[in-house]
Design a protein around this motif. Structure first.
Motif, PDB file in Angstrom:
ATOM      1  N   ARG A   1       0.856  -1.176   0.000  1.00 22.92           N
ATOM      2  CA  ARG A   1       0.000   0.000   0.000  1.00 22.92           C
ATOM      3  C   ARG A   1       0.898   1.234   0.000  1.00 22.92           C
ATOM      4  NH1 ARG A   1      -2.952  -3.725  -0.583  1.00 22.92           N
ATOM      5  NH2 ARG A   1      -5.039  -4.024   0.226  1.00 22.92           N
ATOM      6  N   PRO A   2       0.587   2.220  -0.843  1.00 28.54           N
ATOM      7  CA  PRO A   2       1.370   3.463  -0.754  1.00 28.54           C
ATOM      8  C   PRO A   2       1.100   4.126   0.590  1.00 28.54           C
ATOM      9  CG  PRO A   2      -0.458   3.705  -2.318  1.00 28.54           C
ATOM     10  CD  PRO A   2      -0.446   2.280  -1.865  1.00 28.54           C
ATOM     11  N   ILE A   3       2.113   4.799   1.105  1.00 27.02           N
ATOM     12  CA  ILE A   3       1.991   5.446   2.408  1.00 27.02           C
ATOM     13  C   ILE A   3       2.588   6.846   2.344  1.00 27.02           C
ATOM     14  CG2 ILE A   3       4.118   4.337   3.231  1.00 27.02           C
ATOM     15  CD1 ILE A   3       2.890   4.396   6.069  1.00 27.02           C
ATOM     16  N   VAL A   4       1.882   7.786   2.922  1.00 29.45           N
ATOM     17  CA  VAL A   4       2.389   9.142   3.118  1.00 29.45           C
ATOM     18  C   VAL A   4       2.714   9.250   4.599  1.00 29.45           C
ATOM     19  CG1 VAL A   4       1.857  11.616   3.057  1.00 29.45           C
ATOM     20  CG2 VAL A   4       0.963  10.103   1.255  1.00 29.45           C
ATOM     21  N   ILE A   5       3.952   9.575   4.889  1.00 30.92           N
ATOM     22  CA  ILE A   5       4.303   9.751   6.293  1.00 30.92           C
ATOM     23  C   ILE A   5       4.558  11.225   6.585  1.00 30.92           C
ATOM     24  CG2 ILE A   5       5.159   7.408   6.624  1.00 30.92           C
ATOM     25  CD1 ILE A   5       7.992   8.549   6.594  1.00 30.92           C
ATOM     26  N   VAL A   6       4.080  11.629   7.747  1.00 27.45           N
ATOM     27  CA  VAL A   6       4.278  12.979   8.261  1.00 27.45           C
ATOM     28  C   VAL A   6       4.935  12.796   9.625  1.00 27.45           C
ATOM     29  CG1 VAL A   6       3.185  15.176   8.858  1.00 27.45           C
ATOM     30  CG2 VAL A   6       2.123  13.672   7.132  1.00 27.45           C
ATOM     31  N   PRO A   7       6.248  13.013   9.706  1.00 24.79           N
ATOM     32  CA  PRO A   7       6.929  12.744  10.976  1.00 24.79           C
ATOM     33  C   PRO A   7       6.463  13.659  12.101  1.00 24.79           C
ATOM     34  CG  PRO A   7       8.433  13.768   9.398  1.00 24.79           C
ATOM     35  CD  PRO A   7       7.155  13.508   8.676  1.00 24.79           C
ATOM     36  N   ARG A   8       6.277  13.068  13.261  1.00 21.97           N
ATOM     37  CA  ARG A   8       5.973  13.857  14.455  1.00 21.97           C
ATOM     38  C   ARG A   8       7.236  14.605  14.847  1.00 21.97           C
ATOM     39  NH1 ARG A   8       2.677   9.508  18.142  1.00 21.97           N
ATOM     40  NH2 ARG A   8       0.823   9.424  16.840  1.00 21.97           N
ATOM     41  N   ARG A   9       7.043  15.802  15.381  1.00 26.21           N
ATOM     42  CA  ARG A   9       8.178  16.667  15.705  1.00 26.21           C
ATOM     43  C   ARG A   9       8.216  17.047  17.186  1.00 26.21           C
ATOM     44  NH1 ARG A   9      10.719  18.905  11.378  1.00 26.21           N
ATOM     45  NH2 ARG A   9       9.830  18.369   9.371  1.00 26.21           N
ATOM     46  N   PHE A  10       9.424  17.055  17.720  1.00 22.74           N
ATOM     47  CA  PHE A  10       9.650  17.447  19.107  1.00 22.74           C
ATOM     48  C   PHE A  10       9.209  18.888  19.350  1.00 22.74           C
ATOM     49  CE2 PHE A  10      12.455  19.628  22.106  1.00 22.74           C
ATOM     50  CZ  PHE A  10      12.141  18.954  23.270  1.00 22.74           C
ATOM     51  N   GLU A  11       9.596  19.796  18.449  1.00 26.00           N
ATOM     52  CA  GLU A  11       9.324  21.221  18.643  1.00 26.00           C
ATOM     53  C   GLU A  11       7.826  21.550  18.636  1.00 26.00           C
ATOM     54  OE1 GLU A  11      10.696  20.668  14.316  1.00 26.00           O
ATOM     55  OE2 GLU A  11      11.319  19.958  16.292  1.00 26.00           O
ATOM     56  N   ASN A  12       7.008  20.646  18.120  1.00 22.24           N
ATOM     57  CA  ASN A  12       5.550  20.830  18.143  1.00 22.24           C
ATOM     58  C   ASN A  12       4.905  20.121  19.328  1.00 22.24           C
ATOM     59  OD1 ASN A  12       5.813  22.237  15.746  1.00 22.24           O
ATOM     60  ND2 ASN A  12       5.222  20.524  14.466  1.00 22.24           N
ATOM     61  N   GLY A  13       5.743  19.525  20.187  1.00 19.10           N
ATOM     62  CA  GLY A  13       5.227  18.808  21.347  1.00 19.10           C
ATOM     63  C   GLY A  13       4.592  17.474  20.979  1.00 19.10           C
ATOM     64  N   GLU A  14       4.937  16.945  19.810  1.00 18.74           N
ATOM     65  CA  GLU A  14       4.323  15.713  19.327  1.00 18.74           C
ATOM     66  C   GLU A  14       5.086  14.456  19.728  1.00 18.74           C
ATOM     67  OE1 GLU A  14       2.596  17.882  15.329  1.00 18.74           O
ATOM     68  OE2 GLU A  14       4.472  16.770  15.193  1.00 18.74           O
ATOM     69  N   HIS A  15       6.345  14.627  20.129  1.00 12.62           N
ATOM     70  CA  HIS A  15       7.164  13.469  20.482  1.00 12.62           C
ATOM     71  C   HIS A  15       8.289  13.897  21.407  1.00 12.62           C
ATOM     72  CE1 HIS A  15       7.799   9.244  19.907  1.00 12.62           C
ATOM     73  NE2 HIS A  15       7.092   9.214  18.796  1.00 12.62           N
ATOM     74  N   ARG A  16       9.008  12.919  21.954  1.00 16.60           N
ATOM     75  CA  ARG A  16      10.063  13.216  22.928  1.00 16.60           C
ATOM     76  C   ARG A  16      11.368  13.690  22.289  1.00 16.60           C
ATOM     77  NH1 ARG A  16       9.552   7.887  22.203  1.00 16.60           N
ATOM     78  NH2 ARG A  16      11.406   6.659  21.826  1.00 16.60           N
ATOM     79  N   ASN A  17      11.540  13.417  20.984  1.00 16.77           N
ATOM     80  CA  ASN A  17      12.702  13.894  20.223  1.00 16.77           C
ATOM     81  C   ASN A  17      12.335  13.848  18.742  1.00 16.77           C
ATOM     82  OD1 ASN A  17      13.120  11.199  19.244  1.00 16.77           O
ATOM     83  ND2 ASN A  17      14.347  10.724  21.045  1.00 16.77           N
ATOM     84  N   ASN A  18      13.280  14.116  17.874  1.00 16.51           N
ATOM     85  CA  ASN A  18      12.983  14.150  16.436  1.00 16.51           C
ATOM     86  C   ASN A  18      13.400  12.872  15.708  1.00 16.51           C
ATOM     87  OD1 ASN A  18      11.529  16.497  15.928  1.00 16.51           O
ATOM     88  ND2 ASN A  18      13.359  17.770  15.956  1.00 16.51           N
ATOM     89  N   HIS A  19      13.281  11.727  16.366  1.00 12.94           N
ATOM     90  CA  HIS A  19      13.672  10.485  15.707  1.00 12.94           C
ATOM     91  C   HIS A  19      12.796  10.186  14.477  1.00 12.94           C
ATOM     92  CE1 HIS A  19      10.402   8.862  18.209  1.00 12.94           C
ATOM     93  NE2 HIS A  19      10.356   7.862  17.351  1.00 12.94           N
ATOM     94  N   GLN A  20      11.543  10.644  14.466  1.00 18.94           N
ATOM     95  CA  GLN A  20      10.702  10.393  13.294  1.00 18.94           C
ATOM     96  C   GLN A  20      11.155  11.225  12.092  1.00 18.94           C
ATOM     97  OE1 GLN A  20       6.487  10.298  13.765  1.00 18.94           O
ATOM     98  NE2 GLN A  20       6.587   8.602  15.205  1.00 18.94           N
ATOM     99  N   VAL A  21      11.672  12.410  12.336  1.00 20.96           N
ATOM    100  CA  VAL A  21      12.231  13.224  11.246  1.00 20.96           C
ATOM    101  C   VAL A  21      13.441  12.498  10.659  1.00 20.96           C
ATOM    102  CG1 VAL A  21      13.331  15.428  10.659  1.00 20.96           C
ATOM    103  CG2 VAL A  21      11.368  15.388  12.225  1.00 20.96           C
ATOM    104  N   ALA A  22      14.284  11.956  11.524  1.00 22.40           N
ATOM    105  CA  ALA A  22      15.455  11.194  11.060  1.00 22.40           C
ATOM    106  C   ALA A  22      15.023   9.965  10.272  1.00 22.40           C
ATOM    107  CB  ALA A  22      16.322  10.795  12.247  1.00 22.40           C
ATOM    108  N   THR A  23      13.994   9.258  10.753  1.00 27.89           N
ATOM    109  CA  THR A  23      13.475   8.085  10.032  1.00 27.89           C
ATOM    110  C   THR A  23      13.004   8.499   8.644  1.00 27.89           C
ATOM    111  OG1 THR A  23      12.815   6.979  12.074  1.00 27.89           O
ATOM    112  CG2 THR A  23      11.697   6.287  10.056  1.00 27.89           C
ATOM    113  N   ALA A  24      12.227   9.571   8.567  1.00 26.08           N
ATOM    114  CA  ALA A  24      11.704  10.041   7.280  1.00 26.08           C
ATOM    115  C   ALA A  24      12.836  10.375   6.311  1.00 26.08           C
ATOM    116  CB  ALA A  24      10.804  11.256   7.489  1.00 26.08           C
TER     117      ALA A  24
END
Length: 117
Positions: A39-62
């Motif tokens: 299935r095609p997937i669009v990912i939108v990484p959660r960001r630390f600076e928006n209070g969405e996560h504890r760090n920016n590991h999702q940005v690094a994953t993306a």
């Protein structure tokens, strides 16, 4: 569009099998499920600076997955509508000025901005 705060694993699998496109945070489990089910997937990484996560590991994953087949990345909400359109085209849907794409984009943007479903 239907939204869920939580989905049991069996229900999630069923929904993935029925969908044409997944829009998700950059969680590796969802990314692997999308690839496994083709299935095609669009990912939108959660960001630390928006209070969405504890760090920016999702940005690094993306950033590390930018060249993966079937995976489209919207680093922020300004890229979301284009990535959704690309993902729907990849799943065989026509998206020229699609009302559905616009509605999906608006719903996701609203959720990102307000946290409300």
């Amino acid at each position: 569009m239907k939204s869920h705060k939580r989905i049991a694993p069996a229900e999630f699998e069923k929904l993935v099998q029925q969908c044409d496109l997944i829009v998700s945070h950059a969680g590796i489990g969802t990314i692997l499920t999308a690839q496994r089910t083709r299935r095609p997937i669009v990912i939108v990484p959660r960001r630390f600076e928006n209070g969405e996560h504890r760090n920016n590991h999702q940005v690094a994953t993306a950033r590390n997955l930018t060249r993966s087949d079937g995976l489209l990345i919207a680093m922020d909400k300004s890229e979301l509508e284009d990535r959704i359109a690309e993902g729907l085209m990849a799943s065989g849907h026509e998206t020229q000025e699609s009302r559905t794409v616009t509605q999906l984009h608006n719903a996701i943007t609203s959720f990102i901005e307000t946290g409300k479903l």
